[in-house]
Design a protein around this motif. Structure first.
Motif, PDB file in Angstrom:
ATOM      1  N   PHE A 125      42.916  41.206  46.648  1.00  0.00           N
ATOM      2  CA  PHE A 125      41.625  41.559  46.047  1.00  0.00           C
ATOM      3  C   PHE A 125      40.894  40.362  45.442  1.00  0.00           C
ATOM      4  N   SER A 126      41.275  39.143  45.798  1.00  0.00           N
ATOM      5  CA  SER A 126      40.711  37.955  45.141  1.00  0.00           C
ATOM      6  C   SER A 126      39.188  37.887  45.234  1.00  0.00           C
ATOM      7  N   ASN A 127      38.615  38.230  46.353  1.00  0.00           N
ATOM      8  CA  ASN A 127      37.149  38.185  46.481  1.00  0.00           C
ATOM      9  C   ASN A 127      36.478  39.188  45.549  1.00  0.00           C
ATOM     10  N   GLU A 128      37.029  40.394  45.474  1.00  0.00           N
ATOM     11  CA  GLU A 128      36.450  41.417  44.595  1.00  0.00           C
ATOM     12  C   GLU A 128      36.617  41.050  43.132  1.00  0.00           C
ATOM     13  N   ILE A 129      37.732  40.426  42.792  1.00  0.00           N
ATOM     14  CA  ILE A 129      37.967  39.997  41.411  1.00  0.00           C
ATOM     15  C   ILE A 129      36.876  39.021  40.985  1.00  0.00           C
ATOM     16  N   VAL A 130      36.580  38.065  41.849  1.00  0.00           N
ATOM     17  CA  VAL A 130      35.545  37.075  41.551  1.00  0.00           C
ATOM     18  C   VAL A 130      34.169  37.740  41.508  1.00  0.00           C
ATOM     19  N   GLN A 131      33.906  38.677  42.414  1.00  0.00           N
ATOM     20  CA  GLN A 131      32.604  39.340  42.466  1.00  0.00           C
ATOM     21  C   GLN A 131      32.281  40.085  41.174  1.00  0.00           C
ATOM     22  N   VAL A 132      33.296  40.665  40.512  1.00  0.00           N
ATOM     23  CA  VAL A 132      33.031  41.401  39.268  1.00  0.00           C
ATOM     24  C   VAL A 132      33.014  40.480  38.052  1.00  0.00           C
ATOM     25  N   GLY A 133      33.275  39.192  38.269  1.00  0.00           N
ATOM     26  CA  GLY A 133      33.173  38.224  37.188  1.00  0.00           C
ATOM     27  C   GLY A 133      34.446  37.950  36.424  1.00  0.00           C
ATOM     28  N   TYR A 134      35.582  38.310  36.995  1.00  0.00           N
ATOM     29  CA  TYR A 134      36.860  38.055  36.336  1.00  0.00           C
ATOM     30  C   TYR A 134      37.469  36.764  36.858  1.00  0.00           C
ATOM     31  N   ASP A 135      38.290  36.170  36.037  1.00  0.00           N
ATOM     32  CA  ASP A 135      39.051  34.985  36.387  1.00  0.00           C
ATOM     33  C   ASP A 135      40.470  35.450  36.711  1.00  0.00           C
ATOM     34  N   TYR A 136      41.189  34.673  37.515  1.00  0.00           N
ATOM     35  CA  TYR A 136      42.562  35.064  37.813  1.00  0.00           C
ATOM     36  C   TYR A 136      43.437  33.846  38.067  1.00  0.00           C
ATOM     37  N   GLN A 143      49.360  35.185  38.864  1.00  0.00           N
ATOM     38  CA  GLN A 143      50.068  36.360  38.366  1.00  0.00           C
ATOM     39  C   GLN A 143      49.234  37.330  37.534  1.00  0.00           C
ATOM     40  N   LEU A 144      48.027  36.963  37.133  1.00  0.00           N
ATOM     41  CA  LEU A 144      47.256  37.887  36.298  1.00  0.00           C
ATOM     42  C   LEU A 144      45.762  37.727  36.487  1.00  0.00           C
ATOM     43  N   VAL A 145      45.072  38.796  36.104  1.00  0.00           N
ATOM     44  CA  VAL A 145      43.609  38.843  36.150  1.00  0.00           C
ATOM     45  C   VAL A 145      43.128  38.976  34.717  1.00  0.00           C
ATOM     46  N   ARG A 146      42.117  38.181  34.353  1.00  0.00           N
ATOM     47  CA  ARG A 146      41.589  38.184  32.990  1.00  0.00           C
ATOM     48  C   ARG A 146      40.240  38.903  32.937  1.00  0.00           C
ATOM     49  N   ILE A 147      40.162  39.897  32.059  1.00  0.00           N
ATOM     50  CA  ILE A 147      38.896  40.578  31.791  1.00  0.00           C
ATOM     51  C   ILE A 147      38.405  40.061  30.443  1.00  0.00           C
ATOM     52  N   PRO A 148      37.351  39.257  30.424  1.00  0.00           N
ATOM     53  CA  PRO A 148      36.836  38.781  29.141  1.00  0.00           C
ATOM     54  C   PRO A 148      36.441  39.971  28.253  1.00  0.00           C
ATOM     55  N   TRP A 149      36.648  39.813  26.972  1.00  0.00           N
ATOM     56  CA  TRP A 149      36.352  40.919  26.053  1.00  0.00           C
ATOM     57  C   TRP A 149      34.894  41.336  26.118  1.00  0.00           C
ATOM     58  N   ASP A 150      33.998  40.433  26.463  1.00  0.00           N
ATOM     59  CA  ASP A 150      32.575  40.777  26.493  1.00  0.00           C
ATOM     60  C   ASP A 150      32.098  41.252  27.866  1.00  0.00           C
ATOM     61  N   CYS A 151      33.015  41.450  28.811  1.00  0.00           N
ATOM     62  CA  CYS A 151      32.670  41.980  30.137  1.00  0.00           C
ATOM     63  C   CYS A 151      33.107  43.439  30.237  1.00  0.00           C
ATOM     64  N   PRO A 152      32.366  44.230  30.997  1.00  0.00           N
ATOM     65  CA  PRO A 152      32.794  45.615  31.194  1.00  0.00           C
ATOM     66  C   PRO A 152      34.056  45.683  32.060  1.00  0.00           C
ATOM     67  N   VAL A 153      34.803  46.749  31.875  1.00  0.00           N
ATOM     68  CA  VAL A 153      35.990  46.986  32.700  1.00  0.00           C
ATOM     69  C   VAL A 153      35.524  47.621  34.004  1.00  0.00           C
ATOM     70  N   ASP A 154      35.889  47.040  35.115  1.00  0.00           N
ATOM     71  CA  ASP A 154      35.561  47.610  36.418  1.00  0.00           C
ATOM     72  C   ASP A 154      36.719  48.542  36.804  1.00  0.00           C
ATOM     73  N   PHE A 155      36.598  49.798  36.394  1.00  0.00           N
ATOM     74  CA  PHE A 155      37.669  50.758  36.644  1.00  0.00           C
ATOM     75  C   PHE A 155      37.860  51.033  38.127  1.00  0.00           C
ATOM     76  N   SER A 156      36.799  50.891  38.907  1.00  0.00           N
ATOM     77  CA  SER A 156      36.910  51.090  40.348  1.00  0.00           C
ATOM     78  C   SER A 156      37.843  50.044  40.962  1.00  0.00           C
ATOM     79  N   LEU A 157      37.659  48.792  40.588  1.00  0.00           N
ATOM     80  CA  LEU A 157      38.535  47.730  41.086  1.00  0.00           C
ATOM     81  C   LEU A 157      39.960  47.934  40.584  1.00  0.00           C
TER      82      LEU A 157
END
Length: 123
Positions: free
Chosen positions: A74-85, A88-102
């Motif tokens: 899912f690396s392309n989708e992770i980047v598209q929603v604005g997350y870093d990875y 071993q892990l994906v980072r959701i910044p506290w000021d970004c919405p959670v993409d529950f679909s992803l």
């Protein structure tokens, strides 16, 4: 959710605690077959004895770890929603919405990909 109560209570920032709790409740409701546990001081979910996903809290983000195979898939989708990875892990910044679909797609991928897995981690 009782299994996560002590973990959540140790999160000092109330906004971070609320977001973490929201995600853990969402996973619990969306995937009621999962076993919830604290392992390595982190909330984790397993299915038929195999690891599916885990979460951790840091100063600048909430991280989730679906194992490297899921991150690569899912690396392309992770980047598209604005997350870093990382590997071993994906980072959701506290000021970004959670993409529950992803998040749902990544969890579903692990369920399917690990359907015949008899070990905790992929080999």
């Amino acid at each position: 959710m009782n299994v996560f109560a002590d973990y959540l209570a140790r999160i000092d920032n109330l906004q971070h605690r609320d977001r973490t709790e929201e995600i853990l409740i969402w996973v619990t409701k969306k995937f009621p077959q999962f076993v919830s546990a604290i392992k390595w001081n982190q909330p984790m979910f397993t299915d038929h004895g195999t690891y599916i996903i885990g979460f951790s809290v840091a100063k600048n983000h909430l991280a989730f770890a679906p194992e490297q195979v899921g991150i690569i898939h899912f690396s392309n989708e992770i980047v598209q929603v604005g997350y870093d990875y990382t590997k071993q892990l994906v980072r959701i910044p506290w000021d970004c919405p959670v993409d529950f679909s992803l998040l749902e797609k990544m969890i579903a991928f692990n369920i399917s990909d690990k359907a015949d897995c008899s070990t905790f981690w992929r080999k």
